[in-house]
Structure formats: C-alpha cells, structure tokens
Design an enzyme around this catalytic site. Structure first.
Site, PDB file in Angstrom:
ATOM      1  N   ASP A  60      36.807  -9.849  31.749  1.00 51.37           N
ATOM      2  CA  ASP A  60      35.597  -9.035  31.575  1.00 51.37           C
ATOM      3  C   ASP A  60      35.268  -8.853  30.094  1.00 51.37           C
ATOM      4  O   ASP A  60      34.094  -8.873  29.697  1.00 51.37           O
ATOM      5  CB  ASP A  60      35.762  -7.675  32.243  1.00 51.37           C
ATOM      6  CG  ASP A  60      35.806  -7.771  33.761  1.00 51.37           C
ATOM      7  OD1 ASP A  60      35.360  -8.799  34.302  1.00 51.37           O
ATOM      8  OD2 ASP A  60      36.298  -6.818  34.392  1.00 51.37           O
ATOM      9  N   LYS A 120      34.720 -28.387  59.996  1.00 52.22           N
ATOM     10  CA  LYS A 120      33.257 -28.316  60.053  1.00 52.22           C
ATOM     11  C   LYS A 120      32.876 -26.858  59.789  1.00 52.22           C
ATOM     12  O   LYS A 120      32.995 -26.003  60.656  1.00 52.22           O
ATOM     13  CB  LYS A 120      32.730 -28.785  61.408  1.00 52.22           C
ATOM     14  CG  LYS A 120      31.204 -28.808  61.476  1.00 52.22           C
ATOM     15  CD  LYS A 120      30.721 -29.303  62.842  1.00 52.22           C
ATOM     16  CE  LYS A 120      29.202 -29.367  62.893  1.00 52.22           C
ATOM     17  NZ  LYS A 120      28.580 -28.041  62.686  1.00 52.22           N
ATOM     18  N   CYS A 159      27.463  17.651  61.018  1.00 56.58           N
ATOM     19  CA  CYS A 159      27.977  16.890  62.160  1.00 56.58           C
ATOM     20  C   CYS A 159      29.418  16.488  61.865  1.00 56.58           C
ATOM     21  O   CYS A 159      29.686  15.837  60.849  1.00 56.58           O
ATOM     22  CB  CYS A 159      27.116  15.653  62.386  1.00 56.58           C
ATOM     23  SG  CYS A 159      27.741  14.550  63.682  1.00 56.58           S
TER      24      CYS A 159
END
Length: 724
Positions: free
Chosen positions: A71, A153, A480
């Site tokens: 980085d 494939k 909730c």
C-alpha cells in the site's frame, strides 16, 4: 508444465536492480524535494515493482511483501504521478477506474469466439472422439497420435483480451462470437489482468479468458449488499456479468473480480512489419507453440493467470475420468465450474479438423448434470435482516440435490413469490450451485390456491411492513429484536466502532439475558453482570467494558457508519461528516441538503432521512448520547469568497493537492484535474508538469505560482495555506 514451476520465468522487476521488490524501503523523502528527473526514475522503478507484486499476489498467490508495504509503494507511485503530472498510460495506478462511460461500444473480435458442443452423457464424448479420429484419418494423420488437454469449464463471463507489443490494449465480451461489448476500462481494473506482459510476448496477442467472482468474495459481497438493503446477486456468474457491464469502471474496481486465461485467439509476431524494414531481423520473433499444452507454458512466461487444474491425456476414457474426478471436487474449488472442456492438443490436428460456423470440431464440453431436484414446500419462514429487510425462506421436504440434503431454499422477496405463484403444498424445483444458497426457480406442480400471502406485520416485533419495489421492510427499526442483534454486531465492526468481543454469539447471549434490549444498553453493561454469564470471566468482562468505554467519543464518520443506515458505508459516512461537521447538523438536514453531498444521490438521501425519522432509531441515537456517547465534531470551512472561480493545481505545493482542492471548494470555488477553456487559474507549485502548463498556454489560462495564489486568496479574505 515446466516453466511455470521452475521459477525461471521472466519477471517485471529484477530484485538485484530494483530496490522495491524485496524488503523495499518505505521511508521516502518528501515529494517536493525531488527533481522531475528523480521523480520519473523512482516512478519507473515503482511501476515495475508494483507489477511484480501484483503478479506474485494475484497470479502466483505467493506475495513477497506485506499488504501494508504494498500500500505504501502504491501510494508513493500515485503521489509522484500526481505531483509531477507523470504519464499514467499502462501504470498500475490506472486500475482504480477511469471516467464513467455513456454506453458500451461494440467492437469486432480479432478472431471468432465460438461456442463448444456439449453433453452430459459420456457416450456423447466417445462419439466426439470417434469423429476426431475419423477426421484426422481422412486428413492423412495417424488417429492414434491424438492427445487431449482437459481443463475446467468456468461458469463466468468469457472475454477477449488483446495485447499490443506486450501492453494491454483492449478487452471485449464474447457477444455473438464475432462482435462483443468493449469492456476495456472495466477489465483493466481486475488485478490479475496484467497491464504489461512479462518476458518476450508476440507483437499482437489475443487471449480468451473467463472473468468470474470467487465464491468466498461473492458471499462476502452479497452480505455487504444485504446490509446496505440492496438486492443480492443470485449466483457468482450473475455477479461477474453484472459487474463487468457497469458503465463506471470505478465501481468495477471495488468489486472482487478475477480471471483465468485458457486459450490463444491470435498470435502475430509482426514478421511482415519486420520484413518490410530495411535490415529487419525476424529470427527473434517469438513463435506460437505447436500445441495447446505448450501455450500454457507461454501463459506462465507472460504472466497470464491460468488454472493449475489442467491435464494432458492420451485417450478419451482418461478424459472422461478427469471429468468425473473434477465433478467430485467441484465444491472444494473457490470458483464455479459447470463441466470440463476436452480439446485436441496439437494445433496441426486442430487446423485439419476445422470448425463449423458455430463450434470447433476439435473441442467438446463434458457438462456436469444440473444440480436440481423436485420437492414439496412445507412452510414459509420470513427472516428479518439488520436493515429490516424481510426475506422469505421455503421450508422443504428434505431432498438430495447434488449429494447435499436441502431442507430450506430462499424465495428472495415478496415479488419473487408473486411471480412464481408459489405457496405451501406446491411441488417446486430446487436449484443449488456450490455454496450459493439453494433457491426455487419454478413451481412444477400447483397443489395450492394462489400464492403465499406475505405478512403485513413483522413476524418478530409486529411493526408494520412496508414495500419498496420488490422488497419488504420491517418499520420497527432498532426497536425490533432481530434488527437489534444485527445492529449491535454492525456497531462493533472494524469499519465502524471497532469493538472487540462482540461477535454474533455474544450479542445473542446478551439480548437473551435481557442485558441489551437496545443499542444504548451496551453502555450500561457492568463487569459484574458480564462475568456472571456462562462462558465469561472477569478478564473478558473487563476487556469488553474497556472496549466500549473507548468508543464514547468516536469520530463522527465511525458513529454514522456504526448506526447501520442503509446505503451508508464508511465512504459515505466520511463524506457526510466532512460536509456537515457535527451530528446535530446531519440529524436536521433535509433531503435536498443531503443530496448536495458527494456520494449521496436521491435514493441514498431518502434512505438516510427515512432512517433518521424512524422513532425507534432516533430514540436509540438519543439514548447513546444520554449515556455519554458523543461523536467528535469535524471543523467545516464554508463560504462563497471564491464563488465562480475554477482552479487546477499542478506540481508540489506547501500542502497536498487534495487539501488545496478541498480548501478552495470550501470557499465556493471549483477544482478540476485538467485545464480547459472554463479554467480561471492554473496554480503551479514546484516541479509542475509540462502538459498542464502547455494546456494553460493553449487556452490562455493564467498561471500562478504559490505566492501569487496566496495573494489572490488574501484579496478575497481567504487564508493560505489552510490552517490545520
């Protein structure tokens, strides 16, 4: 395959000549202290080193340096290119994505990209082998000399990638086999696609590859979509195809695509060009290998990523055995495959066999049987996610699908239920592919009346359910319990408040013990209460309380990201914090003010306002503040002293270019990256790039040095440099 394993293949950068390959230094001298020549030389070394590190990480899966070191190298290269206006054509820094496209253009392939005949039956493969041997015999070849290359494939999106003189030139989707969509900028962002080939590639090389999304990355990306309240992809192939057709390359760059290359479409040495030059020498022109098996060696030498699950076999029975072995191992692979490709190895054999208008006669796909089964829907369960999104799940009479017992399958959303017309008691087809959640593609026998009636109230908290297009959401917010558990987990995430010790199991335990019934309750937890729970000790209890204490004055952007507002991730949270400066300003902002923020469009603005207007969510925010959780404010400069002016910056200034741009924008000006007729001033620091100065001269744009720029700002009452 010897060259791929010998370690002798050419490299992008020689560690004996490039200091940034092995144990690279990262204590760089300031950019402004470099001359233009020194910067160009360092950037050249960094480009080569970054290409080498990309290859070792993305192709060989054998990195030389830690991520943080990479980085720093990448950031240094970006800083040099930016400060000195260095050319970026072919640079690794271009992978972050270019300008958005208006549409995908259609381009013609350099060679046809044909389909392959296929079947799931082994006898069909044997018939293919008989046709190959008969065809070779008719053309004067010994049919007993035939050999096959067997390879997976891949179930992704097929692309053509073209290199000119070893440099990435363009990419296109398969399309109709003759023409495809131009996805050059999108494919450029894929880290495993080299921007420059290694070794000695031909003058023109066109290769066929398969772009895909790895399974583990697909699952993580889908989780991220669900957390943002967006519709997840049904499978990795759809994710890859949908991503590659994005018009904004920057969006593609953020998504975890990968590629395998598996065939050569065109290999041109440029002999005609060399022969036409006086004294042209053709002897060093790289020749195309005479066999497909050897082309994989060339891929390794050029740095083109290919699968290591390829085998060369001498007869068709060995090819069928390869297919059976790979089918047994497919769930262990980190990519989707739907069969194997069996192809004649020798190129002379291929040319003799030729192709039909649709498919080559020298290749055949031995497909895997579809992983489907038929069973009965015994019930429907509606799950509640962190954002309140309701997901219906079909409870099934257990059935074997591809060797795995499946008893549940997603029905995606209420619109999907309506489209299928599915209900309890119906016979349905179940589809399963690898680690993708099983789903119901069709009803095969209707045994019920109508479709399942989606609940109008949340099955967990009984709050009203609202529809948003095909989706449904619980309006209970953080009140909730189902949303609460996931909200607490989200609050503790590394990219939010980063609270260690609050994983899903512990959050569920705290809620079931009655200790956490709302997000603010986290800050009422005591060491004594926690230590009394099963599986906790004094030390773990003290650690969690200490972790929570450390988040009482979080950065504003971390606080916003931690709330779990749909569509607001870390990037958008930073933009909101920078624009508004403090929490109260964001709580009071209307949709128009929110839409003015970078990264916030009408849908995101509506999502933010809806979340903040929810009574339960607002109560949770106020409860956090009452318990001393107060996000730090960000100082925001604003004004219109520079309104109507457009600046472009080049060279090294006393502050970074991004800070200079942000400073003038905060006072009403525009800051762009290129000079045009609309530019008012080009501000040139030390070692400015030539291209912007030339453009300024062509457009008649005044060029200011930093002192002149400071004087201009002072005349308008704006300080320079910006105060920290």
């Amino acid at each position: 395959m010897t060259s791929a394993q010998s370690g002798s293949s050419p490299r992008h950068a020689d560690p004996d000549e490039n200091p940034y390959v092995e144990a690279p230094p990262t204590d760089f001298e300031p950019v402004e202290e470099l001359s233009e020549g020194e910067a160009a030389e360092q950037a050249s070394l960094l480009r080569a080193a970054v290409r080498e590190h990309d290859h070792r990480y993305y192709v060989e899966a054998d990195p030389l340096i830690p991520d943080e070191t990479y980085d720093r190298l990448f950031a240094r290269l970006e800083a040099l290119e930016d400060a000195f206006d260095l050319p970026t054509e072919g640079s690794p820094t271009r992978r972050v994505g270019g300008e958005p496209l208006d549409e995908l253009e259609t381009v013609e392939h350099v060679a046809p990209m044909r389909s392959i005949d296929n079947a799931t039956d082994a006898d069909a493969v044997r018939e293919f082998d008989e046709r190959v041997r008969s065809g070779l015999d008719d053309e004067g070849f010994d049919p007993d000399d035939v050999a096959y290359v067997c390879e997976p494939k891949f179930d992704g999106l097929s692309v053509e990638v073209v290199y000119e003189d070893g440099v990435y030139a363009r990419a296109a989707t398969r399309g109709d086999g003759t023409e495809g969509d131009d996805v050059t900028e999108q494919v450029r962002t894929i880290r495993s696609v080299p921007g420059r080939l290694r070794g000695d590639p031909p003058a023109t090389l066109a290769v066929r590859g398969e772009v895909y999304m790895p399974r583990d990355a697909f699952e993580a990306y889908n989780e991220e979509l669900v957390e943002r309240g967006e519709e997840p992809f049904a499978n990795p192939r759809n994710a890859a195809a949908g991503t590659l057709r994005q018009l904004d390359p920057a969006v593609v760059a953020e998504r975890p695509l990968d590629v395998f290359f598996f065939d050569v479409l065109a290999w041109e040495t440029g002999e005609e060009r060399a022969a036409g030059d006086e004294g042209g020498d053709e002897s060093d022109a790289p020749r195309r290998p005479d066999a497909h098996w050897a082309e994989f060696d060339a891929f390794d030498a050029f740095g083109l990523r290919r699968t290591d699950r390829v085998e060369r076999v001498g007869d068709v029975e060995a090819a069928i055995d390869y297919r059976d072995r790979l089918m047994a191992e497919r769930d262990d692979l980190n990519y989707e495959i739907d069969g194997v490709v069996i192809a004649v190895d020798d190129r002379a054999h291929r040319e003799a066999l030729g192709s039909t208008s649709r498919a080559p006669r020298w290749a055949f796909a031995h497909k895997f049987p579809p992983r489907t089964a038929t069973t009965t829907v015994e019930g429907v369960t509606v799950q509640v996610g962190r954002t309140g999104r309701l997901t219906p799940v079909a409870e099934l009479d257990p059935v074997d699908v591809g060797g795995v017992t499946v008893s549940r399958a997603t029905l995606h959303n209420p619109a999907e239920i309506e489209a299928l017309g599915v209900n309890v008691g119906d016979r349905v087809r179940i589809y399963r592919a690898g680690d993708v959640i099983p789903y119901v593609p069709e009803v095969v026998e209707k045994r019920s009346e109508g479709a399942y009636e989606f609940p109008e109230r949340c099955p967990v908290c009984d709050a009203p359910v609202e529809r948003d297009g095909p989706l449904a959401f619980c309006t209970g917010g953080l009140g909730c319990p189902a949303q609460l558990e996931r909200a607490v987990e989200h609050w503790a995430r590394r990219d939010a408040l980063d609270v260690e010790g609050l994983g899903p199991e512990r959050v569920e335990q705290l809620r079931e013990a009655g200790l956490v019934e709302s997000l603010p309750d986290l800050y009422d937890l005591t060491v004594e209460e926690l230590a009394a729970l099963e599986g906790w000790g004094e030390t773990s209890a003290e650690n969690l309380v200490a972790e929570l204490e450390a988040t009482r004055e979080p950065p504003l952007d971390a606080f916003l990201a931690g709330l779990g507002i749909p569509d607001v991730g870390a990037t958008t949270a930073r933009a909101l914090a920078a624009e508004f400066g403090d929490l109260d300003a964001i709580l009071d902002a209307d949709e128009e003010a929110l839409r003015a923020v970078d990264d916030v469009g009408p849908e995101v603005a509506d999502s933010i306002r809806t979340f903040l207007d929810n009574e339960e969510n607002r109560a949770a925010i106020e409860g956090l503040r009452e318990r001393g959780v107060e996000p730090e404010s960000v100082e925001v400069e604003s004004g219109d002293a520079l309104d109507g002016l457009t600046f472009v910056f080049t060279g090294s200034l006393s502050t970074t270019r991004s800070e200079a741009q942000a400073h003038v924008e905060a006072h009403g000006a525009d800051a762009t990256s290129s000079v045009s007729g609309n530019t008012d001033y080009l501000v040139a620091g030390e070692n400015p790039g030539r291209s912007k100065r030339d453009d300024a001269e062509d457009e008649g744009v005044p060029v200011l040095d930093e002192d002149e720029f400071a004087d201009l700002l002072a005349e308008r009452g704006v300080a320079w440099p910006p105060e920290e």
